[in-house]
Write an enzyme that holds these catalytic residues in place. Structure first.
Site, PDB file in Angstrom:
ATOM      1  N   ASP A  55      -6.319  -2.531  -2.567  1.00 21.40           N
ATOM      2  CA  ASP A  55      -5.483  -1.643  -3.366  1.00 21.40           C
ATOM      3  C   ASP A  55      -4.992  -2.385  -4.609  1.00 21.40           C
ATOM      4  OD1 ASP A  55      -5.472  -1.221  -0.516  1.00 21.40           O
ATOM      5  OD2 ASP A  55      -3.999   0.364  -0.753  1.00 21.40           O
TER       6      ASP A  55
ATOM      7  N   TRP B 135     -11.961  -6.229  -1.181  1.00 26.31           N
ATOM      8  CA  TRP B 135     -10.539  -6.523  -0.977  1.00 26.31           C
ATOM      9  C   TRP B 135     -10.272  -7.980  -1.386  1.00 26.31           C
ATOM     10  CZ3 TRP B 135     -11.852  -1.927   0.225  1.00 26.31           C
ATOM     11  CH2 TRP B 135     -10.916  -0.969   0.582  1.00 26.31           C
TER      12      TRP B 135
ATOM     13  N   ASP C  22       0.831  -1.208   0.000  1.00 22.22           N
ATOM     14  CA  ASP C  22       0.000   0.000   0.000  1.00 22.22           C
ATOM     15  C   ASP C  22       0.861   1.252   0.000  1.00 22.22           C
ATOM     16  OD1 ASP C  22       0.908  -0.713   2.547  1.00 22.22           O
ATOM     17  OD2 ASP C  22      -0.767   0.225   3.583  1.00 22.22           O
TER      18      ASP C  22
ATOM     19  N   ASP D 258       4.469   2.335   9.109  1.00 24.27           N
ATOM     20  CA  ASP D 258       4.487   0.974   9.658  1.00 24.27           C
ATOM     21  C   ASP D 258       3.322   0.178   9.080  1.00 24.27           C
ATOM     22  OD1 ASP D 258       2.556   2.506  10.829  1.00 24.27           O
ATOM     23  OD2 ASP D 258       2.956   1.860  12.889  1.00 24.27           O
ATOM     24  N   GLU D 259       3.434  -0.095   7.787  1.00 23.04           N
ATOM     25  CA  GLU D 259       2.374  -0.846   7.124  1.00 23.04           C
ATOM     26  C   GLU D 259       3.018  -1.701   6.027  1.00 23.04           C
ATOM     27  OE1 GLU D 259      -2.280  -0.388   6.516  1.00 23.04           O
ATOM     28  OE2 GLU D 259      -1.129   1.282   7.208  1.00 23.04           O
TER      29      GLU D 259
ATOM     30  N   GLU E 250      -2.300   9.191  -0.592  1.00 24.70           N
ATOM     31  CA  GLU E 250      -3.386   8.389  -0.034  1.00 24.70           C
ATOM     32  C   GLU E 250      -4.676   9.201   0.023  1.00 24.70           C
ATOM     33  OE1 GLU E 250      -2.539   7.024   3.914  1.00 24.70           O
ATOM     34  OE2 GLU E 250      -3.993   5.390   3.754  1.00 24.70           O
TER      35      GLU E 250
HETATM   36  C1  BGC Z   1      -3.925   0.880   3.901  1.00 21.35           C
HETATM   37  C2  BGC Z   1      -4.836   0.851   2.715  1.00 21.35           C
HETATM   38  C3  BGC Z   1      -5.659  -0.366   2.901  1.00 21.35           C
HETATM   39  C4  BGC Z   1      -6.511  -0.068   4.089  1.00 21.35           C
HETATM   40  C5  BGC Z   1      -7.640  -0.958   4.367  1.00 21.35           C
HETATM   41  C6  BGC Z   1      -4.758   1.097   5.102  1.00 21.35           C
HETATM   42  O1  BGC Z   1      -4.082   1.262   6.257  1.00 21.35           O
HETATM   43  O2  BGC Z   1      -2.915   1.788   3.767  1.00 21.35           O
HETATM   44  O3  BGC Z   1      -4.314   1.160   1.541  1.00 21.35           O
HETATM   45  O4  BGC Z   1      -6.330  -0.850   1.810  1.00 21.35           O
HETATM   46  O5  BGC Z   1      -5.740   0.133   5.225  1.00 21.35           O
HETATM   47  O6  BGC Z   1      -8.700  -0.196   4.250  1.00 21.35           O
END
Ligand code: BGC
Length: 947
Positions: free
Chosen positions: A512, A566, A499, A504-505, A799
């Site tokens: 996405d 998703w 993403d 921290d992801e 974003e």
């Molecule tokens: C991410 C998104 C993801 C979403 C879920 C976020 O924290 O960055 O891109 O799809 O969480 O809704």
């Protein structure tokens, strides 16, 4: 819009009689095996592909012949000892399965191909391409997993980061090396060295997988890295995705924050040598490898790397190094059920070096380097100083108006690199190995002098998906937008489709991924990248058979599960790969899983084939993520889930046909009809207006879109999806298109969609005759729009539309405010598919359409090219006074349905001549505002004169 259609009688012009010359200029080129150039594989029947070139228009392949031999010499003598396909009457030039002798591990296969043209004449043989087989069975791995448990040395309360272990082994090679291969894998990340040099150019090897199920290995040709006599092998391990911190686990106080797959990073390396005298030797990782820890004090993907140059070992990966202080490595057992396989994706490598565009002094002796572009990667630091001097590097995507570094949006990711100098008077250069950051700015502390730009070089990293698209228009804003899309894709196609690369992801979020995949296909060849990620996604299927919200799927938050919009990535991604590359193997491979997922979703509809309001209340967040980050009315997640369900049934039908699953094809055709009808019956008022029972959602508490306007079925997102996904009758589709255009007008000519609504928005407008509104959205520069981001300085996709506003500042920094998030870049699909007009027909662009939509205002020209698996497609248009110049390029062995924007009163010239005087052109349809023709390969230039 209603078109007055005048269907002309089919006019077919006969090509002139050709004299059979018995030879042809048809030439196969760009030979690939499993999508790659000369790869190493562990697939027993790899698929071969080539493109074709010929000067002649309308050229096709009528037959081909493939030769595969075990040496280049045999191949050039046409002694194909592995496979002679013979002359195969076929127009297929890709996805051709190898059907020769069965292949053993390590065999090197050389191949070439020739084609016969439309007159039945053979062309020349292609150049030679090759593939090599890797280690096909686990038994061939004599190497052991070795490690050095340094967990106890981890310091720090919040971030417990142990040092990186080093490993070494010396070996005396008794004679001249003819050929040598390194097969290497790790649990964690590795860097491998031989005789003091890093092997290969890859980073983040061996890649992220569900390490409980599989781990990949890389194969390197090290024939010229070895020498007769003494040699040394070395490796360094980082914790990586295997043992390091992942995603927001720390942020959400997950019981586990690191070590999701294991505690100790491990190495497995096998060096296989063939001497010139024919003898063979194998050197493998085992307890005889010595280990130690040294300069890399910390190394973590999210949190950064710390390096103390005073602890360097010197020539530790060269022969003759004194390793008496080093310990024996510890051998770890193999995990039952874990596969070790050849890496199927594109490795992460440096694709660009960025020099600072400015260096600014800050208070406290700090300097901020601006690298001019937001990207994913690392820096090369050049510094001179005293022993023990410490340089600290912090990374950010943006600056506050006062010039200070903005790091709040990194949340709990520490994103800090530290270098401690050894005091080399010549200066010191350092690059971290096992971390990466998403940044444009680097704040450096610790220089004892005023640094210049040479101190910092940005190394932009990406999975090396080959670049195959280009787009340029007369609008600077749109060009910048395209630049932003391309960079955001590079920054996030990082072993998995993440993403974002900064906070921290950095997870492979499925929503996405599915929303953006078609857009991505126009920029890079993503076939191998998705071949890899589809394995990750299928390895991550939940117990209830649903695809998860991210893959790979370590449980970084207990409540993370599946979500409509998703999870459908499990169906939409293979479908897109199938359409784009003609890949049916991926469908076959994951067909049972796709069936199971559809069954799960069908069972959840209980009755009526739709999801009524509150069907997904059991999810966290309630209803799933829905139209995540929309800015207007909340589109009910159940309504969206219903649309997605019908859409998936339709895609399943198409895929079932492609793999000859006739019963399934019938089943899904029926399911699509039922779910589509059910949708129209329940969610529309019968007159094309989409509705929902908004009251059912109460005050919306618990839904992700809390705080925005009320739930409504009458939303841009609902209409865009229903149109795009083919859920409405022609009549209702037209009405829905009008509602969509009206809603946009009511919103002041602006969009209000989130992740799920944005992708279909412009295509749905175009499909219902509102291309002008699509252009209005594209060219808008008020919030929310792409133009607004560009005006506010974006060089990547954000974003949020208002992640930063000049003169106002940042929004949502501490929560979600990534400046590198590709989801809203999904407009690329429309830019190539509608603005330039390139759309796939038969899978793999064997046939396609070029139907550009000409902007009334705001854009005067568009030049687009897209290199499909069948070769390069071009579409360009340019307004020139009263004239429109429209040029197309169609690859050999393909056919295009080309729609020329010309009405009955316009004169259309093809290459300067009246159009209907030309050969190889079939007029298919003359409508009120355009003329559609069928063309074979070649370049064509149309001039449309308004009379
Ligand atoms: C991410 C998104 C993801 C979403 C879920 C976020 O924290 O960055 O891109 O799809 O969480 O809704």
């Amino acid at each position: 819009m209603n078109y007055y259609l005048l269907i002309l009688a089919l006019i077919v012009f006969q090509a002139c009689e050709k004299v059979n010359t018995n030879s042809s200029d048809i030439t196969p080129l760009n030979l690939r095996t499993e999508y790659k150039v000369n790869p190493v594989l562990d697939i027993l029947n790899p698929r071969l592909s080539w493109e074709l070139e010929s000067e002649e228009r309308g050229q096709v392949q009528t037959a081909y012949e493939i030769l595969v031999a075990s040496s280049p010499e045999l191949l050039s003598a046409e002694k194909a000892d592995l496979w002679k396909s013979g002359k195969v009457e076929s127009n297929a030039s890709n996805q051709i399965e190898y059907r020769g002798k069965s292949l053993n591990s390590k065999i090197h296969c050389f191949w070439k191909v020739r084609s016969w043209d439309k007159n039945g004449n053979p062309g020349v043989w292609s150049e030679t391409a090759s593939w090599e087989m890797g280690l096909l069975s686990k038994d061939e791995w004599q190497a052991k997993w070795i490690g050095n448990d340094l967990t106890h040395l981890g310091k720090g309360k919040v971030y417990h980061l142990p040092p990186a272990p080093f490993f070494r082994k010396e070996a005396v090679l008794k004679s001249k090396v003819k050929k040598a291969r390194l097969y290497v894998s790790s649990l964690g990340l590795y860097e491998f060295q031989i005789n003091g040099e890093k092997i290969g150019e890859d980073y983040f090897t061996p890649g992220w997988t569900d390490y409980n199920k599989r781990v990949y290995y890389q194969t390197y040709d090290i024939s010229s890295d070895l020498k007769e006599g003494e040699n040394a092998f070395g490796a360094i391990l980082g914790e990586g995705w295997y043992a390091g911190y992942l995603a927001y686990a720390l942020l959400v106080r997950n019981p586990i924050v690191k070590n999701f797959y294991g505690d100790v990073p491990l190495l497995k390396a096998q060096i296989e040598i063939e001497y010139e005298n024919g003898e063979k030797e194998i050197i493998v990782s085992d307890e005889t490898w010595k280990t130690n820890h040294g300069p890399i004090l910390e190394a973590d993907i999210l949190n950064g790397e710390t390096y103390d140059a005073n602890l360097e070992f010197g020539n530790w990966s060269e022969a003759g190094f004194d390793d008496t202080n080093w310990m024996a490595s510890q051998v770890y057992p193999e995990k039952a059920g874990r596969e070790i396989e050849c890496y199927p994706g594109n490795p992460v490598q440096v694709f660009s070096e960025l020099k600072p565009v400015s260096v600014k002094a800050r208070e406290g002796g700090k300097y901020i380097f601006d690298l001019g572009q937001n990207f994913a990667g690392i820096v090369r630091l050049k510094v001179k100083g005293q022993k023990g001097d410490k340089i600290t590097l912090k990374f950010g995507e943006a600056l506050f108006p006062d010039g200070s570094l903005m790091t709040e949006n990194l949340r709990m990711a520490r994103v800090t690199d530290t270098y401690i100098l050894k005091g080399d008077p010549e200066g010191e250069t350092w690059t971290p190995r096992f971390t990466y950051h998403g940044f444009q700015y680097v704040e450096v502390e610790g220089f004892k002098y005023t640094p210049t730009a040479v101190a910092i070089t940005g190394l932009a990293l990406t999975s090396t998906t080959p670049v195959i698209g280009a787009l340029e228009t007369s609008s600077e804003m749109v060009n910048q937008l395209y630049h932003n899309i391309v960079w955001t894709q590079r920054n996030n196609y990082f072993d998995v489709p993440t993403d974002c690369p900064q906070r921290d992801e950095r997870l492979g979020w499925t929503g996405d991924a599915q929303a953006y995949i078609l857009s991505a296909t126009f920029n890079s060849d993503i076939s191998a990248f998705f071949t890899k990620w589809m394995v990750d996604l299928n390895d991550a299927i939940l117990e209830n058979d649903a695809y998860p919200i991210y893959a790979p799927a370590p449980k970084v938050r207990a409540t993370d599960t599946y979500s409509p919009g998703w999870s459908e990535a499990g169906v939409i991604c293979p479908y897109t790969i199938f359409k784009t590359y003609g890949d049916t193997r991926m469908i076959k491979e994951f067909w049972p899983q796709m069936l199971a997922y559809l069954k799960f979703m069908e069972e959840k509809t209980a009755e009526n084939y739709i999801y009524k309001e509150r069907s997904f209340e059991d999810l966290t967040p309630k209803g799933g993520y829905g139209d995540w980050l929309s800015v207007g009315a909340k589109t009910p997640p159940d309504l969206l889930a219903s649309i997605y369900f019908a859409y998936c049934a339709q895609l399943m039908k198409e895929m079932a046909v492609a793999i000859n699953e006739t019963d399934d094809a019938g089943y899904f055709a029926d399911l699509f009809e039922k779910s589509k009808n059910a949708f129209e019956a329940y969610y529309t008022d019968g007159n094309g207006r989409i509705r929902t029972n908004a009251e059912a959602y109460g005050d919306g508490a618990g839904y992700v879109l809390e705080g925005q306007t009320k739930f409504s079925g009458h939303s841009q997102t609902a209409y865009a999806n229903a149109i795009y996904m083919g859920l409405l009758s022609d009549e209702n589709k037209a009405i829905a298109g009008q509602h969509l255009a009206d809603l946009i007008a009511e919103d002041g000519g602006k969009l209000s969609t989130g992740f799920l609504g944005l992708k279909p928005l412009l295509p749905a407008l175009s499909e219902t005759g509102h291309s002008d509104v699509a252009y209005q959205l594209l060219l808008n520069n008020e919030y929310p729009s792409w133009g607004f981001e560009v005006m506010n300085g974006a060089n990547t996709i954000w974003e949020r539309w208002n992640s930063y506003i000049k003169g106002v500042g940042f929004t949502n920094n501490a929560g979600m405010n990534s400046f590198n998030h590709y989801a809203f870049g999904a407009v690329n699909e429309w830019m190539f598919g509608n603005m330039a007009g390139i759309k796939v027909g038969e899978p793999g662009y064997r046939t396609f359409t070029i139907r550009p939509e000409i902007a009334k205002d705001g854009i005067d020209f568009v030049n687009a090219s897209y290199h499909s698996i069948n070769g390069e497609i071009g579409s360009s248009w340019k307004k020139d006074g009263d004239k429109l110049v429209f040029e197309v390029k169609i690859p050999v062995n393909t056919k295009a349905t080309v729609t020329i924007p010309a009405n009955e009163n316009n004169t259309v010239l093809l290459d300067g001549e009246a159009i209907n005087e030309c050969e190889l052109l079939e007029i298919l349809e003359r409508a009120e505002n355009d003329l559609t023709v069928m063309l074979g390969s070649g370049k064509y230039k149309f001039e449309i004169n308004k009379n």
